[in-house]
Design a protein around this motif. Structure first.
Motif, PDB file in Angstrom:
ATOM      1  N   ILE A  37       0.723 -57.034 148.857  1.00 35.59           N
ATOM      2  CA  ILE A  37       1.248 -58.007 147.901  1.00 35.59           C
ATOM      3  C   ILE A  37       0.641 -59.372 148.199  1.00 35.59           C
ATOM      4  CG2 ILE A  37       3.316 -59.316 147.266  1.00 35.59           C
ATOM      5  CD1 ILE A  37       4.913 -56.732 147.538  1.00 35.59           C
ATOM      6  N   VAL A  38       0.197 -60.047 147.167  1.00 36.81           N
ATOM      7  CA  VAL A  38      -0.192 -61.454 147.272  1.00 36.81           C
ATOM      8  C   VAL A  38       0.826 -62.262 146.482  1.00 36.81           C
ATOM      9  CG1 VAL A  38      -1.745 -61.334 145.273  1.00 36.81           C
ATOM     10  CG2 VAL A  38      -2.094 -63.098 147.013  1.00 36.81           C
ATOM     11  N   MET A  39       1.224 -63.418 146.985  1.00 38.70           N
ATOM     12  CA  MET A  39       2.278 -64.160 146.303  1.00 38.70           C
ATOM     13  C   MET A  39       2.119 -65.656 146.496  1.00 38.70           C
ATOM     14  SD  MET A  39       4.582 -65.746 148.558  1.00 38.70           S
ATOM     15  CE  MET A  39       6.120 -65.769 147.644  1.00 38.70           C
ATOM     16  N   THR A  40       2.709 -66.378 145.561  1.00 41.55           N
ATOM     17  CA  THR A  40       2.926 -67.808 145.699  1.00 41.55           C
ATOM     18  C   THR A  40       4.192 -68.137 144.926  1.00 41.55           C
ATOM     19  OG1 THR A  40       1.893 -69.999 145.499  1.00 41.55           O
ATOM     20  CG2 THR A  40       1.592 -68.464 143.648  1.00 41.55           C
ATOM     21  N   VAL A  41       4.814 -69.236 145.235  1.00 37.38           N
ATOM     22  CA  VAL A  41       6.007 -69.663 144.507  1.00 37.38           C
ATOM     23  C   VAL A  41       5.565 -70.248 143.174  1.00 37.38           C
ATOM     24  CG1 VAL A  41       7.952 -71.284 144.480  1.00 37.38           C
ATOM     25  CG2 VAL A  41       7.358 -70.071 146.595  1.00 37.38           C
ATOM     26  N   VAL A  42       5.986 -69.642 142.085  1.00 40.48           N
ATOM     27  CA  VAL A  42       5.579 -70.110 140.759  1.00 40.48           C
ATOM     28  C   VAL A  42       6.709 -70.828 140.026  1.00 40.48           C
ATOM     29  CG1 VAL A  42       3.781 -68.376 140.491  1.00 40.48           C
ATOM     30  CG2 VAL A  42       6.100 -67.841 139.747  1.00 40.48           C
ATOM     31  N   ARG A  43       7.939 -70.650 140.480  1.00 37.59           N
ATOM     32  CA  ARG A  43       9.055 -71.347 139.839  1.00 37.59           C
ATOM     33  C   ARG A  43       8.986 -72.845 140.158  1.00 37.59           C
ATOM     34  NH1 ARG A  43      14.373 -68.488 141.811  1.00 37.59           N
ATOM     35  NH2 ARG A  43      13.084 -67.997 143.638  1.00 37.59           N
ATOM     36  N   PRO A  44       9.324 -73.711 139.193  1.00 47.14           N
ATOM     37  CA  PRO A  44       9.296 -75.150 139.467  1.00 47.14           C
ATOM     38  C   PRO A  44      10.362 -75.541 140.489  1.00 47.14           C
ATOM     39  CG  PRO A  44      10.289 -74.726 137.324  1.00 47.14           C
ATOM     40  CD  PRO A  44       9.740 -73.409 137.805  1.00 47.14           C
ATOM     41  N   TYR A  45      10.084 -76.588 141.231  1.00 47.78           N
ATOM     42  CA  TYR A  45      11.049 -77.081 142.207  1.00 47.78           C
ATOM     43  C   TYR A  45      10.993 -78.610 142.205  1.00 47.78           C
ATOM     44  CZ  TYR A  45       6.797 -77.412 145.031  1.00 47.78           C
ATOM     45  OH  TYR A  45       5.526 -77.705 145.473  1.00 47.78           O
ATOM     46  N   GLN A  46      12.137 -79.230 142.430  1.00 46.67           N
ATOM     47  CA  GLN A  46      12.214 -80.686 142.378  1.00 46.67           C
ATOM     48  C   GLN A  46      12.165 -81.334 143.765  1.00 46.67           C
ATOM     49  OE1 GLN A  46      14.479 -78.667 140.363  1.00 46.67           O
ATOM     50  NE2 GLN A  46      12.786 -78.941 138.912  1.00 46.67           N
ATOM     51  N   ASN A  47      12.345 -80.527 144.790  1.00 52.30           N
ATOM     52  CA  ASN A  47      12.329 -81.075 146.147  1.00 52.30           C
ATOM     53  C   ASN A  47      11.959 -79.958 147.124  1.00 52.30           C
ATOM     54  OD1 ASN A  47      14.863 -79.627 146.850  1.00 52.30           O
ATOM     55  ND2 ASN A  47      15.796 -81.110 145.424  1.00 52.30           N
ATOM     56  N   PHE A  48      11.707 -80.338 148.350  1.00 53.20           N
ATOM     57  CA  PHE A  48      11.257 -79.375 149.352  1.00 53.20           C
ATOM     58  C   PHE A  48      12.315 -78.311 149.631  1.00 53.20           C
ATOM     59  CE2 PHE A  48      11.145 -78.004 153.825  1.00 53.20           C
ATOM     60  CZ  PHE A  48       9.950 -77.299 153.800  1.00 53.20           C
ATOM     61  N   GLU A  49      13.570 -78.709 149.682  1.00 55.02           N
ATOM     62  CA  GLU A  49      14.632 -77.751 149.982  1.00 55.02           C
ATOM     63  C   GLU A  49      14.680 -76.640 148.946  1.00 55.02           C
ATOM     64  OE1 GLU A  49      14.934 -81.065 150.112  1.00 55.02           O
ATOM     65  OE2 GLU A  49      14.995 -81.146 152.321  1.00 55.02           O
ATOM     66  N   LEU A  50      14.474 -76.989 147.680  1.00 58.30           N
ATOM     67  CA  LEU A  50      14.473 -75.974 146.630  1.00 58.30           C
ATOM     68  C   LEU A  50      13.237 -75.088 146.740  1.00 58.30           C
ATOM     69  CD1 LEU A  50      15.914 -74.798 144.203  1.00 58.30           C
ATOM     70  CD2 LEU A  50      14.755 -76.494 142.749  1.00 58.30           C
ATOM     71  N   TYR A  51      12.097 -75.691 147.103  1.00 59.53           N
ATOM     72  CA  TYR A  51      10.901 -74.866 147.327  1.00 59.53           C
ATOM     73  C   TYR A  51      11.168 -73.832 148.410  1.00 59.53           C
ATOM     74  CZ  TYR A  51       6.463 -73.159 148.951  1.00 59.53           C
ATOM     75  OH  TYR A  51       5.445 -72.312 149.332  1.00 59.53           O
ATOM     76  N   LEU A  52      11.768 -74.252 149.503  1.00 61.72           N
ATOM     77  CA  LEU A  52      12.030 -73.348 150.620  1.00 61.72           C
ATOM     78  C   LEU A  52      12.953 -72.214 150.197  1.00 61.72           C
ATOM     79  CD1 LEU A  52      10.916 -73.580 153.524  1.00 61.72           C
ATOM     80  CD2 LEU A  52      13.132 -74.496 154.210  1.00 61.72           C
ATOM     81  N   THR A  53      13.946 -72.538 149.390  1.00 61.63           N
ATOM     82  CA  THR A  53      14.850 -71.507 148.864  1.00 61.63           C
ATOM     83  C   THR A  53      14.090 -70.512 147.992  1.00 61.63           C
ATOM     84  OG1 THR A  53      16.754 -73.004 148.901  1.00 61.63           O
ATOM     85  CG2 THR A  53      16.886 -71.092 147.437  1.00 61.63           C
TER      86      THR A  53
END
Length: 277
Positions: free
Chosen positions: A61-77
């Protein structure tokens, strides 16, 4: 072919080809398996995994976070949730060989990067499936010097090494960053065998004479990596990752871009198979 030599075909660029036709083509081309981002297309994951079993093919599997995020904490989630969802796909059917994670962003600081790596390590431990950090533009691992710095601080990092990105970012073949390159080689468990150059991440055609220098610089790194893996008695796992448009440009090509992408990846596979068998 050496039993330790494993080639994966990207699904990237072939999403419009029905899975059965695609996997039949992959099998007939003597690939070991595929590299796949499940979130990139709709459909039944179980059907894909059943077909992989039918054709006796493995997958990563190759992956990246594609959902938008407004801050680092949300990215980490999002990172944690996405990794879990991706690894749950194969439970009870067929587990992936590993995940190549395009993690973080190039502007994340050291503490934020370390938090991302800790999430990846936690998921790896939970599912007992390796999570590698893919070297990639736009991610924390965008450049050789940045990865070299992090490897000095965290010796447990394991990489999917795509040096085409580093050549492009650095506008050089890293002649003056050999210490960082050597450290990256030691920590790499998989490579993306796409040939880039100092002005872009993908050459027009790796067999073209005008790109001989670019190919040779990739081979210097790949040769060292293969030797290191064989010394450790570890498998040599390679994705032939020539991509679709806009990585692949139309120009005066006379065949479809899908067919041309396939041709380039087959050329890369056969070239490296002959070199390392």
């Amino acid at each position: 072919m050496h039993r330790d030599l494993r080639f994966l075909s990207p699904r990237w660029g072939y999403e419009n080809i029905p899975w059965r036709s695609f996997l039949k083509q992959v099998k007939e081309a003597s690939y070991f398996g595929i590299e796949w981002f499940p979130f990139a297309e709709s459909g039944s994951y179980k059907e894909v995994l059943d077909l992989l079993n039918h054709y006796e093919l493995d997958y990563a599997i190759v992956m990246t976070v594609v959902r938008p995020y407004q801050n680092f904490e949300l990215y980490l989630t999002h990172l944690q949730e996405d990794l879990i969802k991706l690894l749950e796909i194969g439970i009870g059917i067929k587990a992936p060989l590993f995940i190549s994670a395009q993690t973080g962003r190039e502007f994340f600081n050291d503490h934020q990067i370390q938090q991302c790596l800790e999430v990846c390590q936690q998921i790896q431990d939970q599912f007992n499936i390796p999570v590698y950090q893919e070297t990639h533009r736009n991610k924390w691992s965008f450049a050789a010097h940045r990865v070299g710095e992090m490897l000095m601080k965290n010796n447990t990092i394991r990489l999917t090494l795509d040096v085409s990105h580093w050549f492009c970012v650095s506008e050089s073949y890293l002649e003056d960053q050999q210490l960082a390159v050597s450290e990256a080689i030691k920590h790499s468990c998989h490579i993306h065998a796409r040939v880039g150059h100092t002005q872009g991440p993908q050459v027009w055609d790796p067999a073209a004479e005008e790109y001989k220098e670019a190919l040779d610089f990739h081979l210097k790194i790949w040769d060292k990596w293969v030797a290191d893996r064989r010394e450790k008695n570890e498998p040599i796992s390679i994705t032939t990752e020539f991509g679709p448009a806009p990585y692949l440009t139309k120009g005066d090509r006379t065949i479809s871009l899908t067919d041309e992408q396939w041709r380039l990846n087959i050329w890369m596979k056969d070239f490296l198979k002959n070199r390392y068998s």
